[in-house]
Enzyme design. Sequence first.
Site, short mmCIF file in Angstrom:
data_model
loop_
_atom_site.label_atom_id
_atom_site.label_comp_id
_atom_site.label_asym_id
_atom_site.label_seq_id
_atom_site.Cartn_x
_atom_site.Cartn_y
_atom_site.Cartn_z
N LYS A 1 -14.74 8.37 -3.60
CA LYS A 1 -15.89 8.81 -2.97
C LYS A 1 -16.40 10.24 -3.57
CE LYS A 1 -14.26 5.89 0.74
NZ LYS A 1 -13.41 5.94 1.99
N LYS B 1 -8.43 13.79 5.16
CA LYS B 1 -7.55 12.64 5.20
C LYS B 1 -6.61 12.80 6.23
CE LYS B 1 -6.56 13.68 0.83
NZ LYS B 1 -6.50 12.94 -0.18
N ARG B 2 -5.76 11.62 6.42
CA ARG B 2 -4.74 11.72 7.45
C ARG B 2 -4.02 12.95 7.13
NH1 ARG B 2 -4.10 7.76 11.48
NH2 ARG B 2 -2.34 8.99 12.11
N LYS C 1 0.86 14.71 1.69
CA LYS C 1 -0.69 14.80 1.39
C LYS C 1 -0.90 16.21 1.13
CE LYS C 1 -2.65 10.80 3.69
NZ LYS C 1 -3.08 9.87 2.61
N HIS D 1 0.76 -1.13 -0.13
CA HIS D 1 0.05 -0.08 0.09
C HIS D 1 0.89 1.37 0.08
CE1 HIS D 1 -4.03 -1.65 0.88
NE2 HIS D 1 -3.30 -2.86 1.55
N THR E 1 -8.54 6.63 -1.83
CA THR E 1 -9.84 6.05 -1.88
C THR E 1 -11.10 7.37 -1.88
OG1 THR E 1 -9.77 5.16 0.18
CG2 THR E 1 -9.52 3.51 -1.65
O1 73E Z 1 -2.75 5.80 -0.82
C1 73E Z 1 -3.26 5.12 0.35
C2 73E Z 1 -4.28 3.91 -0.36
O2 73E Z 1 -5.30 4.54 -0.96
C3 73E Z 1 -2.40 4.49 1.34
O3 73E Z 1 -1.48 5.63 1.74
C4 73E Z 1 -2.75 3.56 2.44
O4 73E Z 1 -3.74 2.56 1.75
C5 73E Z 1 -4.68 3.04 1.05
C6 73E Z 1 -5.43 1.84 0.58
O5 73E Z 1 -4.74 1.11 -0.31
C7 73E Z 1 -1.64 2.98 3.28
N1 73E Z 1 -1.82 3.19 4.52
C8 73E Z 1 -0.69 2.40 5.21
N2 73E Z 1 -0.01 2.30 3.93
N3 73E Z 1 -0.79 2.72 2.74
C9 73E Z 1 -0.17 2.11 6.40
C10 73E Z 1 0.90 2.00 6.68
C11 73E Z 1 1.09 1.69 7.92
C12 73E Z 1 0.53 1.57 9.14
C13 73E Z 1 -0.98 1.95 8.68
C14 73E Z 1 -1.20 2.21 7.23
#
Ligand code: 73E
Length: 792
Positions: free
Chosen positions: A639, A527-528, A533, A348, A635
């Site tokens: 939405k 978002k976070r 970002k 991710h 995501t």
């Molecule tokens: O871009 C997003 C993505 O849409 C991405 O930053 C997020 O995952 C979403 C779903 O695919 C994400 N979260 C984490 N890494 N990528 C993450 C890493 C460590 C701890 C918790 C979450």
Amino acid sequence: MTDTGFRDSIPRHLIYALGTDPQNATLGDWRIALSLAVRDRLVDAWLASARAARQAGAKRVYYLSMEFLIGRLLEDAIINLRLEEEVRAALAALGLSADEVIADEPDAALGNGGLGRLAACFMESLATLGVPAFGYGIRYEHGLFRQSFVEGRQVEEPEDWLTQVHAWEFRRRDVRLRLCFGGEVVDEGGKPVWHGAEAVMAQAYDTPMIGWQGKWANALRLWSAEPLHGFDLDRFNRGDYAAAAEPEALARTISRVLYPDDTTERGKELRLKQEYFFTAASLQDILRRFEAEGGALADLPKKAAIQLNDTHPAIAGPELVRLLHDERGMALDQAIETARGCLSYTNHTLLPEALERWSEDLMTRLLPRHMQLIERIDAAHAAEKPDRKVALVQEGEVRMGELAFVMAHKVNGVSALHTGLMKQTVFEELHRLHPDRIVNETNGVTPRRWLFSANPRLSRLISGTIGEGWVCDLERLCELEPQLDDAAFLDAYAGAKRANKADLAGWLAAEHGVQIDPEALFDVQIKRIHEYKRQHLNILETIALWQEIKANPNAPWVPRVKIFAGKAAPGYVFAKEIIRLINDVAAVVNADLETNRFLKVVFLPNYNVSLAERLIPASDLSEQISTAGKEASGTGNMKFALNGAPTIGTLDGANVEIRDRVGEKNFFLFGMTTDEVVARRAVPDHARQAIAADKRLGGALKAVSQGVFSPRDRHCYRGFVGNLTGHDYFLVCSDFTAYWDAQRRVDAAFAEPAVWWPMAARNTARTGWFSSDRTIRGYMADIWGASSLDPA
Ligand code: 73E
């Protein structure tokens, strides 16, 4: 059941399950009674689904995730069971408002952000598609912290959703599994045997995940850590109460809190324990189920597709090898092959700080047998690919991404751009060695929650135009296309958005005391909070706009409300500075009588799923402005587009695919591409050059650094400005001018209803592809080899 049957069941639960007199019942009591009444309606379908999967001997999908950001469950269940009218009528007969009762439910915030919400959307789509599946995760006592602001600063408080009755879960008394940590590996007759030093029990709790129209339901099985034995009675009897309770407290620590860390990884022993805890419990459970249904172990991959949601459950590789080889006597090579046949891994993020690595020392201390097996897996890989340079253990650290890759038969990225970058960057060598392993599955969102339930006005318009089939076949939104030039349709479309905005404005006034003009452009970034970002790019543009309006207050400005929401990881100092700056700017700008007809800034505290459901349908503009190459997918972007908010965004993550589908005229593109970002970083002094070239940017930074927004502590943002003028790794300054220009294109379009509404409506009509149903079908075909037990 008849209407009265359902109506009667609510007070019946209140009285007989909760033991509460209707005369004294609180809103919360009624909400729980309603939840139990609704739950009764889905349990039959749930049990029938499990029975059907068993009888068919179906392959099951197991989704292992540290996070499931499921939000509120009552509304989801009511919508998917199509009980809206019955519930409304039943509550009205009891003198209650359905909206108030539903809104009383606390969010189950068992996740940080997109990764956890994706897992929740996937669970809903799996059920809607009738795929036999289990979600496996941790039943955190405390989900993501509650955020409030004190003098503009983020303050974190523990979240305690479990202190209320949780009406949706079932404790499975018969599913309590034992796990070990630590200890040593002893050679016993030529066989390595792991003797763990510390044992805990994983107690299963199941929550039903119901699909559209209630035809199929799967379980989300969350593990809670419990001690092997209760408390120490001997110590208790000796009066040593604290010591008596110690083992219990220690064990429970494992499932106590969700790590409030999105994308930055903290080398905490407890985190590794959490990861092993839920992964090992889930694998034991999967094998138990497989063995109960009979079958040769080598056939496990035919019956179990185990998806690793990022590397957090990557210890599943060595653990499954251990279960097959050490505990069941399968030859090591075959155990590795069998495990790989079951496992697949989703990456991710490419952010280096988020790629998990565990020190060899910690791994050896906590999971000594796994450390040995990781080395065996590495050796087997080296034997298979003699020219491989990537080792699983490098510089005293176990690389979890590489481990997950090597132990998976498929590895996927979450958008086309991200998957391409995975191949070129972090997994370059592994991709060369295994060119068929990486596949792309672009993320999606469930249309039931993110359009049908969150935006009833727009949903009614769509259903009235093309019928209700779109709800489980979202690509049918393209049937709206012929209406997109029809004045009556566009009027109705605009009317739905206006009414949503008026609702939001009313809610903001009532709940937060903020007055906004419902006719203004609602420009939303939720978002976070993270430097990549770039919420700070947005606030700098806001400041520049404010200065420009002040300099020219009689120009025909397009009124705007900038809405922000999001949490910063508690230890992420710079992200917290961004929050404080936005709040400080809001205080000054909103109080400026000269400009506040045209510009307002609102930062809503405690962003969560429910707040997103409120904001997205009322948004005009979707801010997706990350530095290109950094946001794997996003995501929220999907939405917003679905709900008719065009994107202002960079060519990053799934923005690229959104733009491809909605068309370039219906997307406000700006900023450098991934390649340009890399080239720009190499330019010495890139930030200073960008500032020198743009008076507006210079003016905004100057105002921040001189304390215009921090009159009580004028110099407090010097460090912040210093970062941007010096290092500026995320290229806020270099993208500023393009962003400003794109925002002015937004103004011009919004000022022309004949331009804006067709554009907004095209975003809805053309984003049906972003349904998580499509994503799940992709995983089924490319990765899992699973099929649907068609619930129709
Ligand atoms: O871009 C997003 C993505 O849409 C991405 O930053 C997020 O995952 C979403 C779903 O695919 C994400 N979260 C984490 N890494 N990528 C993450 C890493 C460590 C701890 C918790 C979450």
